[in-house]
Scaffold this active site. Structure first.
Site, PDB file in Angstrom:
ATOM      1  N   CYS A 205      -8.203   0.569  -2.151  1.00  0.00           N
ATOM      2  CA  CYS A 205      -8.740  -0.404  -3.098  1.00  0.00           C
ATOM      3  C   CYS A 205     -10.202  -0.144  -3.355  1.00  0.00           C
ATOM      4  CB  CYS A 205      -8.675  -1.804  -2.517  1.00  0.00           C
ATOM      5  SG  CYS A 205      -7.070  -2.491  -2.412  1.00  0.00           S
TER       6      CYS A 205
ATOM      7  N   ILE B 115      -2.951  -8.577  -2.578  1.00  0.00           N
ATOM      8  CA  ILE B 115      -2.690  -7.281  -3.195  1.00  0.00           C
ATOM      9  C   ILE B 115      -3.878  -6.832  -4.040  1.00  0.00           C
ATOM     10  CG2 ILE B 115      -0.182  -7.556  -3.174  1.00  0.00           C
ATOM     11  CD1 ILE B 115      -0.448  -8.083  -6.269  1.00  0.00           C
ATOM     12  N   CYS B 116      -4.049  -5.518  -4.066  1.00  0.00           N
ATOM     13  CA  CYS B 116      -5.142  -4.896  -4.794  1.00  0.00           C
ATOM     14  C   CYS B 116      -4.645  -4.622  -6.208  1.00  0.00           C
ATOM     15  CB  CYS B 116      -5.449  -3.598  -4.059  1.00  0.00           C
ATOM     16  SG  CYS B 116      -6.756  -2.614  -4.705  1.00  0.00           S
ATOM     17  N   LEU B 117      -5.230  -5.295  -7.178  1.00  0.00           N
ATOM     18  CA  LEU B 117      -4.738  -5.151  -8.549  1.00  0.00           C
ATOM     19  C   LEU B 117      -5.400  -3.963  -9.253  1.00  0.00           C
ATOM     20  CD1 LEU B 117      -4.769  -8.927  -9.288  1.00  0.00           C
ATOM     21  CD2 LEU B 117      -2.752  -7.501  -9.004  1.00  0.00           C
TER      22      LEU B 117
END
Lengths: 360, 171
Positions: A205, B115-117
């Site tokens: 991320c 969650i990583c969008l």
């Protein structure tokens, strides 16, 4: 000798050297640090070492071994809440600092009112506001929550951030009604001549570097000190592009059509306050205008936005300084054509709808 | 941007009309009704197109949501708990959808299993503030995330099928 007087000695020299009028004032001030991760923990440590009167720390996270590429926390603290670990370390560094720490998420209904209350009433004397709020959070939601709270209260605050690719960062000073708030325009991005749109996010991320975080924390506390102790100039927006070592500076007026109604209210009361002030005769500072007579290389400024984005963009986008751009553009109101239909009105009660959903 | 299939799915989810968050009293109740209607329609759409993939419910204030989502991979169904809070700044900011049981199993997550969008999600949400609701967040956020991450987690052996696990234990 107490550790406090040790801490104070070099700092008091600032006064003797004529940089700061009254350094001791720092002991009367309260700063709230929201988010004590990579930037916030270092920020809190700097303020502690500078002899700040009181710190309010907010964070819902725990110390993890995965955080050890950053400064401040130590492996033996893993599993502890960040605010608890930070308070413990900081008290050892300077026992004169007062603390209030809250291990919760400020963006939820459960905690938001309490968060607002502590900003309003958490100063050194109970029922006085803190002097400054520093946002050291890592997500849009929490920044927006701080923005909402500070607009409602009329509380000045600094926003700070490090990009997800870890090679740029920024701080922004927000005085509700006077400068652009966090909701006035889409967030600004420090352009690093890498294409953020094609940023490779395979498997991760976000990246983080202790260096970039420390630089941003340094900017943040430096400007905090300048604001509290009234020396030098406080930057409104200061960016850090680590790849080119470029530092764009910028000031932005609030958006009269800001989506946050409290921002609009604050803008009105700022104008009223300004109108009441005695007129100061403006001292003219002439700056030489830059005129380019010729352009032998035929340099043109080309928009980085795609055509599609430009079309969807609102009419008024703020004029930005070199090295900055908006994270994204938003459409102007009522210009969108929607492919999907809106929801229809219903006679059903919320309970009935909840039941229907469960019955699916 | 968003792939064609997601676009088509998205176009069939009714848009919301009331711009209100959980701090807005009666207006929030209206918004919550719209959220439920939009979600019900989306789940019905999914069922019709044989792509039913989640169930959600909320507390009575509508500020905390929880349920299950599932993903079919090689004819096996992998199911996970879903949860999220409606932030005070909703709908300006989207809910942060979390799959707590996958926390720590993939780097494509923030703490707590959020969650990583993708980079596309936020601009798209920002352009549609107040019209997009929870159903849109599921379709644009969690749906694509599961489609990319779950097969990957299965191939890495991080996620295993529960029945298979049980069989393994029996043997």
């Amino acid at each position: 000798m107490s550790s406090a007087s040790n801490v104070g000695f070099r700092l008091m020299a600032l006064k003797r050297m004529g940089i700061v009028d009254n350094y001791e004032k720092i002991r009367e001030y309260t700063v709230a640090v929201v988010g004590v991760g990579g930037v916030g923990s270092v920020t809190a440590e700097m303020l502690t070492r500078c002899g700040i009167g009181k710190l309010l720390l907010f964070d819902y996270d725990k110390v993890e071994l995965a955080n050890m590429n950053r400064l401040f926390y130590q492996p033996h603290q893993s599993g502890m809440s960040k605010v608890e670990a930070a308070e413990k370390t900081l008290k050892e560094i300077n026992p004169d600092v007062e603390f209030e720490v809250y291990n919760y998420n400020i963006t939820t209904m459960e905690n938001f009112d309490h968060f607002m209350d502590r900003i309003k009433n958490g100063g050194m004397k109970e029922n006085t506001p803190v002097e400054l709020v520093l946002s050291c959070v890592d997500n849009f939601e929490a920044r927006m929550a701080i923005n909402t709270a500070c607009n409602e209260i009329g509380q000045s605050w600094f926003e700070s951030g490090v990009s997800e690719n870890a090679v740029s960062g920024h701080i922004q000073f927000i005085i509700p009604g006077e400068t652009s708030c966090f909701a006035c325009a889409p967030p600004l991005v420090v352009a690093t001549k890498t294409d953020e749109r094609t940023l490779k996010r395979e498997g991760v991320c976000a990246a983080s570097l202790p260096t970039t975080m420390a630089v941003v924390a340094g900017f943040l506390v430096q400007n905090t000190l300048k604001y509290l102790l009234k020396f030098g100039e406080v930057s409104y927006y200061l960016g850090y592009n680590a790849l080119q070592d470029f530092f764009p500076k910028y000031a932005m007026k609030p958006n009269p059509q800001c989506e946050d109604r409290f921002c609009c209210k604050q803008q009105i009361s700022f104008k009223e306050r300004e109108a009441l002030k005695p007129k100061v005769e403006a001292v003219e500072e002439k700056e030489e205008e830059v005129v380019h007579d010729d352009n032998p290389f035929e340099i043109e400024l080309v928009s980085e936005m795609t055509e599609e984005e430009s079309k969807a963009a609102e009419g008024e986008t703020p004029e930005l300084t070199e090295g900055l751009r908006l994270a994204y553009t938003t459409p102007s109101q009522n210009t969108q054509e929607d492919a999907s239909a809106s929801i229809e009105n219903t006679e059903k009660s919320i309970e009935e709808l909840m039941k229907e959903m469960k019955g699916l | 941007m968003v792939d064609e299939a997601t676009k088509r799915t998205l176009a069939k989810i009714p848009l919301l009309k009331t711009k209100a968050g959980p701090r807005d009293g009666e207006l929030w109740v209206q918004r919550l009704k719209e959220e439920y209607m939009s979600l019900i329609k989306y789940v019905q759409n999914n069922k019709e197109s044989d792509n039913d993939w989640f169930r959600l419910e909320s507390n009575k204030e509508g500020t905390r949501w929880f349920g299950r989502c599932w993903y079919i991979h090689e004819l096996l169904r992998y199911e996970f708990d879903v949860e999220f809070d409606i932030p005070v700044t909703y709908p300006t900011t989207a809910p942060e959808i979390a799959l707590p049981e996958l926390d720590g199993k993939t780097a494509k997550m923030y703490r707590g299993g959020k969650i990583c969008l993708t980079d596309h999600f936020k601009p798209l949400w920002a352009r549609n503030v107040s019209k997009f609701g929870i159903a849109h967040a599921m379709a644009l956020g969690l749906g694509p995330w599961l489609a990319v991450e779950i097969p990957d987690l299965i191939s890495k052996g991080v996620v295993t099928h529960k029945e298979k696990q049980a069989e393994g234990a029996d043997n």
